[in-house]
Design an enzyme around this catalytic site. Structure first.
Site, PDB file in Angstrom:
ATOM      1  N   LYS A 158       0.903  -1.009  -0.323  1.00 26.54           N
ATOM      2  CA  LYS A 158      -0.187  -0.523  -0.016  1.00 26.54           C
ATOM      3  C   LYS A 158       0.478   1.538   0.006  1.00 26.54           C
ATOM      4  O   LYS A 158       2.119   1.520   0.152  1.00 26.54           O
ATOM      5  CB  LYS A 158      -0.689  -0.022   0.969  1.00 26.54           C
ATOM      6  CG  LYS A 158      -2.117   1.073   1.314  1.00 26.54           C
ATOM      7  CD  LYS A 158      -3.037   0.235   0.372  1.00 26.54           C
ATOM      8  CE  LYS A 158      -4.602   1.202   0.023  1.00 26.54           C
ATOM      9  NZ  LYS A 158      -5.361  -0.086  -0.481  1.00 26.54           N
TER      10      LYS A 158
HETATM   11  P1  NAD Z   1     -12.371   6.714  -3.490  1.00 28.07           P
HETATM   12  O1  NAD Z   1     -12.166   8.557  -2.377  1.00 28.07           O
HETATM   13  O2  NAD Z   1     -13.776   7.415  -4.264  1.00 28.07           O
HETATM   14  O3  NAD Z   1     -14.054   7.678  -2.318  1.00 28.07           O
HETATM   15  C1  NAD Z   1     -14.153   7.785  -1.444  1.00 28.07           C
HETATM   16  C2  NAD Z   1     -15.225   8.398  -0.640  1.00 28.07           C
HETATM   17  O4  NAD Z   1     -16.005   8.450   0.458  1.00 28.07           O
HETATM   18  C3  NAD Z   1     -15.683   9.353  -0.845  1.00 28.07           C
HETATM   19  O5  NAD Z   1     -17.590  10.208  -0.986  1.00 28.07           O
HETATM   20  C4  NAD Z   1     -15.989  10.558   0.332  1.00 28.07           C
HETATM   21  O6  NAD Z   1     -16.176  11.809   0.779  1.00 28.07           O
HETATM   22  C5  NAD Z   1     -15.905   9.631   0.955  1.00 28.07           C
HETATM   23  N1  NAD Z   1     -15.567   9.767   2.764  1.00 28.07           N
HETATM   24  C6  NAD Z   1     -13.802   9.668   2.540  1.00 28.07           C
HETATM   25  N2  NAD Z   1     -13.608  10.202   4.318  1.00 28.07           N
HETATM   26  C7  NAD Z   1     -14.493   9.660   4.483  1.00 28.07           C
HETATM   27  C8  NAD Z   1     -14.906   9.461   6.440  1.00 28.07           C
HETATM   28  N3  NAD Z   1     -14.292   9.986   7.284  1.00 28.07           N
HETATM   29  N4  NAD Z   1     -16.528   9.715   6.220  1.00 28.07           N
HETATM   30  C9  NAD Z   1     -17.545   9.213   5.625  1.00 28.07           C
HETATM   31  N5  NAD Z   1     -17.373   9.819   4.513  1.00 28.07           N
HETATM   32  C10 NAD Z   1     -15.606   9.530   4.081  1.00 28.07           C
HETATM   33  O7  NAD Z   1     -12.701   5.866  -2.624  1.00 28.07           O
HETATM   34  P2  NAD Z   1     -12.425   4.570  -2.962  1.00 28.07           P
HETATM   35  O8  NAD Z   1     -11.631   4.622  -3.704  1.00 28.07           O
HETATM   36  O9  NAD Z   1     -13.517   4.780  -3.692  1.00 28.07           O
HETATM   37  O10 NAD Z   1     -12.424   4.116  -1.631  1.00 28.07           O
HETATM   38  C11 NAD Z   1     -13.455   4.223  -0.346  1.00 28.07           C
HETATM   39  C12 NAD Z   1     -13.076   2.442   0.225  1.00 28.07           C
HETATM   40  O11 NAD Z   1     -13.257   1.384  -0.486  1.00 28.07           O
HETATM   41  C13 NAD Z   1     -11.538   3.293   0.948  1.00 28.07           C
HETATM   42  O12 NAD Z   1     -11.642   1.700   2.066  1.00 28.07           O
HETATM   43  C14 NAD Z   1     -10.731   2.041  -0.254  1.00 28.07           C
HETATM   44  O13 NAD Z   1      -9.465   1.329   0.726  1.00 28.07           O
HETATM   45  C15 NAD Z   1     -11.941   1.234  -0.243  1.00 28.07           C
HETATM   46  N6  NAD Z   1     -11.108  -0.012  -1.897  1.00 28.07           N
HETATM   47  C16 NAD Z   1     -11.626   0.831  -2.346  1.00 28.07           C
HETATM   48  C17 NAD Z   1     -10.945  -0.085  -3.876  1.00 28.07           C
HETATM   49  C18 NAD Z   1     -10.888   0.766  -5.188  1.00 28.07           C
HETATM   50  O14 NAD Z   1     -10.956  -0.301  -6.032  1.00 28.07           O
HETATM   51  N7  NAD Z   1     -11.928   1.679  -5.802  1.00 28.07           N
HETATM   52  C19 NAD Z   1     -10.634  -1.286  -3.572  1.00 28.07           C
HETATM   53  C20 NAD Z   1     -10.936  -2.287  -2.955  1.00 28.07           C
HETATM   54  C21 NAD Z   1     -10.845  -1.454  -1.700  1.00 28.07           C
END
Ligand code: NAD
Length: 419
Positions: free
Chosen positions: A109
């Protein structure tokens, strides 16, 4: 209450989950010592020229947890809240995630402490290119392949791929995944995480006798994982009753239109204020009446302080680390089925694996083939985890961790200790 959540240390949480699974597996203390900490932690401090002419020094990290099953794989996060312990936890979860779905990667990561929302595209590009250069000593198509995570996207991946390629003197598309299609990205990668969440939720619904048609879904986070999950679950016949982002949440018991909410967020910068919805807090979204809860934002949001108030029967963890070990125990006791992060959101890394394979072969597959292959992997992983949970009368998290950790321990054992 949310502040209490913020002081929670994700690495302590990850180690606690690891110890619990290691105990059940009766792993030797020697093996536990190898697996409980990352193999390699790189910290970089690097200067970036801002648009106003000033130079600001940023701190970033890239951590490799374990690479015994294959090259290190994991996303890069840009946020003011990034810490080394968060990156270490996320790298460990990546190791288990790749093992639980059986893809040949280890865990990594990365993260940069920055506030991307206050930076211009040009500043973000300079930050990305310099960070990529700083970590280029450990990334590469056969050693460590980054991907997008919170606040990074396909454009950021394109800049990393280009920077790395400039140093090599030729194009190395397989150095990152989650790239735009025009430079070796994969069909289906954008939707992959949410698609995987849907596949495993279908299995969990079957298991608990829940019909997805008409099921009420609440989603925390409306980014890549959350907004696409909203679209896919809506298309499946579910009713999206609540969603949120960092600024707050919205609720409508008759259901929200995910596409209209996304358009609203793109125009206004937040879901808050969406016409016809009731404003609720970020925390309320976890507790509204619903059948399925999808945390899709960040770590440590379901804690012992609020787990009792979670009304969903299924929690599908699109985010990494949203539930603390104490909350896990409360949810298990009250019969809530938690599909753990390392299983629920593994669709992202699985299609990243497909992208990497396609790049290495320069031979590309169509979206139907990718979705079919993804479904086979997700369903197989869910079945193996559910079987283990039944065998040990435990929750799916412990079962998934046991399955993953035993695979990584076996690879570590069989390779032997060098020299
Ligand atoms: P992103 O940046 O596209 O979206 C994150 C969202 O969460 C945004 O809407 C933001 O406003 C909201 N957010 C952030 N912090 C917050 C908080 N403290 N309280 C409430 N809302 C909050 O990110 P993403 O890629 O969608 O990732 C979101 C989660 O999913 C993370 O934990 C990430 O590790 C996990 N994830 C993402 C992927 C991927 O392919 N994008 C894969 C596996 C896991």
């Amino acid at each position: 209450m949310y502040d209490e959540v913020k002081v929670l240390n994700p690495y302590h949480m990850a180690v606690q989950q690891f110890e619990s699974a290691a105990e059940h597996l009766k792993l030797s203390e020697d093996m536990r010592e190898i697996l409980r900490q990352p193999k390699r932690e790189l910290t970089v401090n690097f200067p970036v020229r801002l648009d106003n002419g000033r130079i600001k020094t940023f701190t970033g990290y890239r951590v490799h947890h374990n690479v015994n099953r294959g090259p290190a794989k994991g996303g890069i996060r840009y946020s003011p809240e990034v810490t080394l312990d968060e990156v270490k936890a996320l790298s460990m979860w990546m190791t288990w995630k790749c093992a639980v779905v059986g893809i040949p990667f280890g865990g990594a990561k990365g993260g940069v402490i920055c506030d991307p929302k206050s930076m211009s595209p040009a500043e973000l590009e300079r930050l990305t290119r310099r960070y990529a250069t700083e970590i280029s000593i450990i990334i590469g198509p056969h050693s460590d392949i980054p991907a997008p995570d919170v606040n990074t996207n396909s454009q950021v991946m394109a800049w990393i791929m280009d920077t790395y390629s400039m140093h090599e003197g030729y194009s190395v598309s397989a150095v990152v995944t989650g790239k735009p299609l025009s430079i070796g990205g994969s069909e289906g990668r954008n939707d992959a995480t949410a698609t995987g969440v849907l596949f495993v939720t279908r299995q969990a619904a079957k298991h608990t006798g829940m019909r997805l048609q008409g099921a009420r879904v609440s989603i925390q986070g409306y980014g890549n994982a959350g907004s696409i999950a909203a679209r896919l679950f809506h298309a499946e016949g579910c009713k999206i009753v609540a969603v949120s982002d960092t600024r707050g949440g919205i609720y409508n018991e008759s259901g929200l239109d995910p596409a209209a909410v996304l358009r609203f967020k793109q125009e206004r910068g937040s879901v808050v204020g969406f016409p016809g919805s009731q404003a609720v807090s970020v925390q309320d979204v976890l507790e509204v009446p619903c059948d399925i809860l999808i945390p899709a934002a960040t770590e440590g949001v379901i804690t012992r302080a609020n787990a009792d108030r979670v009304q969903a029967r299924i929690v599908a963890e699109a985010a990494n680390g949203p539930t603390t070990p104490e909350a896990d125990a409360i949810l298990f006791k009250k019969g809530t089925l938690v599909i753990p992060d390392i299983l629920a959101n593994a669709g992202g890394v699985t299609v990243s694996y497909f992208e990497w394979v396609q790049d290495l072969q320069s031979f590309f597959w169509n979206v139907d083939e990718i979705t079919r292959k993804l479904e086979v992997i997700m369903n197989r992983a869910y079945a193996s985890v559910a079987e283990k949970a039944e065998q040990y009368s435990c929750d799916l998290r412990l079962a998934a961790n046991m399955l993953a950790i035993s695979r990584v321990a076996e690879a570590t054992q069989i390779r032997g200790i060098y020299p």
